[in-house]
Write a protein that holds these residues in place. Sequence first.
Motif, PDB file in Angstrom:
ATOM      1  N   GLU A 125       1.361  -1.687   0.456  1.00  0.00           N
ATOM      2  CA  GLU A 125       0.173   0.082   0.087  1.00  0.00           C
ATOM      3  C   GLU A 125       0.790   1.022  -0.223  1.00  0.00           C
ATOM      4  O   GLU A 125       0.718   2.265   0.982  1.00  0.00           O
ATOM      5  CB  GLU A 125      -1.372  -0.079   1.521  1.00  0.00           C
ATOM      6  N   ALA A 126       1.690   1.231  -1.089  1.00  0.00           N
ATOM      7  CA  ALA A 126       3.173   2.388  -0.481  1.00  0.00           C
ATOM      8  C   ALA A 126       2.318   3.452  -2.276  1.00  0.00           C
ATOM      9  O   ALA A 126       3.705   4.521  -2.667  1.00  0.00           O
ATOM     10  CB  ALA A 126       4.398   1.542  -0.915  1.00  0.00           C
ATOM     11  N   GLY A 127       1.563   2.784  -2.914  1.00  0.00           N
ATOM     12  CA  GLY A 127       0.627   4.209  -4.013  1.00  0.00           C
ATOM     13  C   GLY A 127      -0.420   3.053  -4.104  1.00  0.00           C
ATOM     14  O   GLY A 127      -0.869   2.411  -4.078  1.00  0.00           O
ATOM     15  N   PHE A 128      -0.249   3.658  -5.736  1.00  0.00           N
ATOM     16  CA  PHE A 128      -1.488   2.502  -6.503  1.00  0.00           C
ATOM     17  C   PHE A 128      -1.012   2.171  -8.136  1.00  0.00           C
ATOM     18  O   PHE A 128       0.262   2.395  -9.199  1.00  0.00           O
ATOM     19  CB  PHE A 128      -2.382   3.953  -7.173  1.00  0.00           C
ATOM     20  N   VAL A 129      -1.674   1.518  -8.134  1.00  0.00           N
ATOM     21  CA  VAL A 129      -1.205   0.774  -9.867  1.00  0.00           C
ATOM     22  C   VAL A 129      -2.082   0.815 -10.816  1.00  0.00           C
ATOM     23  O   VAL A 129      -3.761   0.610 -10.166  1.00  0.00           O
ATOM     24  CB  VAL A 129      -0.923  -0.618  -9.351  1.00  0.00           C
ATOM     25  N   ALA A 130      -1.813   1.319 -11.748  1.00  0.00           N
ATOM     26  CA  ALA A 130      -3.089   0.914 -13.148  1.00  0.00           C
ATOM     27  C   ALA A 130      -2.510   0.052 -14.566  1.00  0.00           C
ATOM     28  O   ALA A 130      -0.898   0.222 -13.919  1.00  0.00           O
ATOM     29  CB  ALA A 130      -3.355   1.833 -13.518  1.00  0.00           C
ATOM     30  N   ALA A 131      -2.911   0.277 -15.378  1.00  0.00           N
ATOM     31  CA  ALA A 131      -2.568  -0.175 -16.284  1.00  0.00           C
ATOM     32  C   ALA A 131      -1.766   0.724 -17.120  1.00  0.00           C
ATOM     33  O   ALA A 131      -1.715   2.155 -16.648  1.00  0.00           O
ATOM     34  CB  ALA A 131      -3.842  -0.659 -17.524  1.00  0.00           C
ATOM     35  N   ASP A 132      -0.690   0.360 -18.277  1.00  0.00           N
ATOM     36  CA  ASP A 132       0.046   1.699 -18.926  1.00  0.00           C
ATOM     37  C   ASP A 132      -0.332   1.697 -20.026  1.00  0.00           C
ATOM     38  O   ASP A 132      -0.883   1.671 -21.276  1.00  0.00           O
ATOM     39  CB  ASP A 132       1.077   1.214 -19.397  1.00  0.00           C
ATOM     40  N   THR A 133      -1.750   2.844 -19.808  1.00  0.00           N
ATOM     41  CA  THR A 133      -2.996   3.527 -20.892  1.00  0.00           C
ATOM     42  C   THR A 133      -2.964   4.743 -20.455  1.00  0.00           C
ATOM     43  O   THR A 133      -2.136   5.055 -19.000  1.00  0.00           O
ATOM     44  CB  THR A 133      -4.160   3.212 -21.013  1.00  0.00           C
ATOM     45  N   VAL A 134      -3.833   6.045 -21.220  1.00  0.00           N
ATOM     46  CA  VAL A 134      -3.295   7.250 -20.797  1.00  0.00           C
ATOM     47  C   VAL A 134      -4.458   7.089 -19.550  1.00  0.00           C
ATOM     48  O   VAL A 134      -4.929   7.279 -17.984  1.00  0.00           O
ATOM     49  CB  VAL A 134      -4.556   8.000 -22.010  1.00  0.00           C
ATOM     50  N   ASP A 135      -5.525   6.198 -19.555  1.00  0.00           N
ATOM     51  CA  ASP A 135      -7.557   6.017 -18.438  1.00  0.00           C
ATOM     52  C   ASP A 135      -6.511   5.640 -17.386  1.00  0.00           C
ATOM     53  O   ASP A 135      -7.014   6.107 -16.346  1.00  0.00           O
ATOM     54  CB  ASP A 135      -7.748   4.848 -19.150  1.00  0.00           C
ATOM     55  N   GLY A 136      -5.675   4.229 -17.354  1.00  0.00           N
ATOM     56  CA  GLY A 136      -4.530   3.893 -16.465  1.00  0.00           C
ATOM     57  C   GLY A 136      -3.958   5.058 -14.963  1.00  0.00           C
ATOM     58  O   GLY A 136      -4.566   5.155 -14.267  1.00  0.00           O
ATOM     59  N   THR A 137      -3.536   6.231 -16.294  1.00  0.00           N
ATOM     60  CA  THR A 137      -2.565   6.664 -15.431  1.00  0.00           C
ATOM     61  C   THR A 137      -3.401   7.897 -15.077  1.00  0.00           C
ATOM     62  O   THR A 137      -3.622   8.328 -13.922  1.00  0.00           O
ATOM     63  CB  THR A 137      -1.916   7.543 -16.522  1.00  0.00           C
ATOM     64  N   THR A 138      -4.542   8.131 -15.333  1.00  0.00           N
ATOM     65  CA  THR A 138      -4.950   8.823 -15.722  1.00  0.00           C
ATOM     66  C   THR A 138      -6.203   8.603 -13.809  1.00  0.00           C
ATOM     67  O   THR A 138      -6.432   8.811 -12.641  1.00  0.00           O
ATOM     68  CB  THR A 138      -6.812   8.902 -15.975  1.00  0.00           C
ATOM     69  N   ALA A 139      -6.375   7.698 -14.483  1.00  0.00           N
ATOM     70  CA  ALA A 139      -7.057   6.644 -12.555  1.00  0.00           C
ATOM     71  C   ALA A 139      -5.877   6.646 -11.677  1.00  0.00           C
ATOM     72  O   ALA A 139      -6.687   7.030  -9.915  1.00  0.00           O
ATOM     73  CB  ALA A 139      -7.875   5.566 -12.891  1.00  0.00           C
ATOM     74  N   ASN A 140      -5.001   6.394 -11.683  1.00  0.00           N
ATOM     75  CA  ASN A 140      -4.051   6.785 -10.125  1.00  0.00           C
ATOM     76  C   ASN A 140      -4.051   7.869  -9.511  1.00  0.00           C
ATOM     77  O   ASN A 140      -3.734   8.102  -8.670  1.00  0.00           O
ATOM     78  CB  ASN A 140      -2.541   6.258 -10.929  1.00  0.00           C
ATOM     79  N   LEU A 141      -3.163   8.862 -11.280  1.00  0.00           N
ATOM     80  CA  LEU A 141      -4.384  10.714 -10.253  1.00  0.00           C
ATOM     81  C   LEU A 141      -4.681  10.811  -9.897  1.00  0.00           C
ATOM     82  O   LEU A 141      -5.028  11.445  -8.549  1.00  0.00           O
ATOM     83  CB  LEU A 141      -3.668  11.006 -11.617  1.00  0.00           C
ATOM     84  N   ARG A 142      -6.424  10.499 -10.336  1.00  0.00           N
ATOM     85  CA  ARG A 142      -7.059  11.036  -9.662  1.00  0.00           C
ATOM     86  C   ARG A 142      -7.419   9.947  -8.261  1.00  0.00           C
ATOM     87  O   ARG A 142      -7.769  10.680  -6.628  1.00  0.00           O
ATOM     88  CB  ARG A 142      -8.728  10.694  -9.941  1.00  0.00           C
ATOM     89  N   ARG A 143      -7.254   8.727  -8.395  1.00  0.00           N
ATOM     90  CA  ARG A 143      -6.876   8.383  -6.472  1.00  0.00           C
ATOM     91  C   ARG A 143      -6.567   8.951  -5.532  1.00  0.00           C
ATOM     92  O   ARG A 143      -6.934   9.041  -4.707  1.00  0.00           O
ATOM     93  CB  ARG A 143      -6.597   6.696  -6.808  1.00  0.00           C
ATOM     94  N   TRP A 144      -5.096   9.493  -6.597  1.00  0.00           N
ATOM     95  CA  TRP A 144      -4.092  10.094  -5.681  1.00  0.00           C
ATOM     96  C   TRP A 144      -4.708  11.682  -4.968  1.00  0.00           C
ATOM     97  O   TRP A 144      -4.770  11.696  -3.588  1.00  0.00           O
ATOM     98  CB  TRP A 144      -2.570   9.907  -5.868  1.00  0.00           C
ATOM     99  N   LEU A 145      -5.448  11.581  -5.215  1.00  0.00           N
ATOM    100  CA  LEU A 145      -5.953  13.598  -5.284  1.00  0.00           C
ATOM    101  C   LEU A 145      -7.012  13.040  -4.409  1.00  0.00           C
ATOM    102  O   LEU A 145      -7.309  14.332  -3.815  1.00  0.00           O
ATOM    103  CB  LEU A 145      -6.203  14.120  -6.793  1.00  0.00           C
ATOM    104  N   SER A 146      -7.682  12.765  -4.499  1.00  0.00           N
ATOM    105  CA  SER A 146      -8.626  12.770  -4.003  1.00  0.00           C
ATOM    106  C   SER A 146      -8.680  11.745  -2.548  1.00  0.00           C
ATOM    107  O   SER A 146      -9.239  11.997  -1.421  1.00  0.00           O
ATOM    108  CB  SER A 146      -9.607  10.401  -3.483  1.00  0.00           C
ATOM    109  N   LEU A 147      -7.382  11.048  -2.118  1.00  0.00           N
ATOM    110  CA  LEU A 147      -6.820  11.087  -0.477  1.00  0.00           C
ATOM    111  C   LEU A 147      -6.427  12.298   0.514  1.00  0.00           C
ATOM    112  O   LEU A 147      -6.345  13.450   0.216  1.00  0.00           O
ATOM    113  CB  LEU A 147      -5.857  10.218  -0.505  1.00  0.00           C
ATOM    114  N   ASP A 148      -7.623  12.088   1.919  1.00  0.00           N
ATOM    115  CA  ASP A 148      -7.839  13.115   2.649  1.00  0.00           C
ATOM    116  C   ASP A 148      -5.949  13.657   3.881  1.00  0.00           C
ATOM    117  O   ASP A 148      -4.796  11.954   2.936  1.00  0.00           O
ATOM    118  CB  ASP A 148      -8.708  13.041   3.285  1.00  0.00           C
TER     119      ASP A 148
END
Length: 387
Positions: free
Chosen positions: A324-347
């Motif tokens: 749980e040291a970060g987020f993992v997603a597919a090597d696509t634009v959608d995957g990279t976007t999902a990682n960023l949005r998950r991180w931005l949603s953290l309190d």
Amino acid sequence: MRLLHVLPTLDPASGGPAQAVRQSTLALTRLGHAIEIATLDEPGAPFLLDAPAHVTPLGAGRGNYRFAPQASIRLRKQAPRFDAVIVHGLWQYHSFATRHALQGLSVPYYVFAHGMLDPWFKRTYPLKHLKKWLYWPWAEYRVLRDARAVLFTTEEERLLARQSFWLYRARECIVPCGTPAPPGDAASLRAGFLRAYPTLAAQRLILFLGRLHPKKGCDLLLTAFARVAQTDPRLHLVMAGTGEAEIVSHLQTLARELNVATRVTWTGLLQHDLKWGAFAASDAFVLPSHQENFGIAVTEALASGTPVLISDKINIWREVDADEAGFVAADTVDGTTANLRRWLSLDRARTERMREQARLAFATRFTIDAHVRRLLDVLASDRDVNA
């Protein structure tokens, strides 16, 4: 133990193998081992001035293959002084020259593959793969076959290596890579970086650090960043690294087309305290690579307590996910976007917990000391067996 590292270049801008040799050499030297390095660099190359050990010039390599006709002769003269030779990487003349030089000698050699047998290259660059086939049977196949062991940094890399060429034979060992801890406290390193880039002090930084190369997914990152940039006007992307002029120009043009050029800083290569300062100053590190054997920059981010947003094509993604040291997603634009949005949603509380998890993941899995202990265990066990 006396060890000789052989690699095509010690230039830090060349990527992982050069950095791995620099770091492991320092750690092995601290433990009392005698380490030297042999390269195909120009003898006066400026980056050799801060080499961590004596560098033996094998002759300046020519062309992409870095052919140096005297390399094998010089290696054969030097090799008897060492207990073992460690070859870093494939597909350039240094590996073939080492095998040729050590034939008939009692000095064993080992090969760190550094991800260069990954089938991603076969799928992505089929013409280059065909070219490699032309000399695979008489060159790299024999280099691997005759090595005392071929060293992989993860189990995933070991299994993937078997898929690239049907003619494959090697004694396989796993020696996880490692990274040194930051060379100072985070606050001082952060302050040093922001002194060099004062306009970033008020920004919320997302960091990419590595070669600017299509393999690294830089275009995916720019596109994904453009999708989330309006979430927070303080968001700012730092692109730290170098690449071919044409590639860098293309990426900078893309940033302008995406209307985020003013929110991207291109620092060029960052080294030493500036590199560590960039990690300390950043809220997250992003690497959406299409292929990554290990990802030294990922472990450097973890060592700095910086959460990592990575693709599932980086061979340590399972460890990052489990810890749980970060987020993992597919090597696509959608995957990279999902990682960023998950991180931005953290309190704040969850962000701090992820920072702690990053530090813990590094301490338990990825230290440079753990790497050299495992490497020495492999070398010592072979010496015992062959004594």
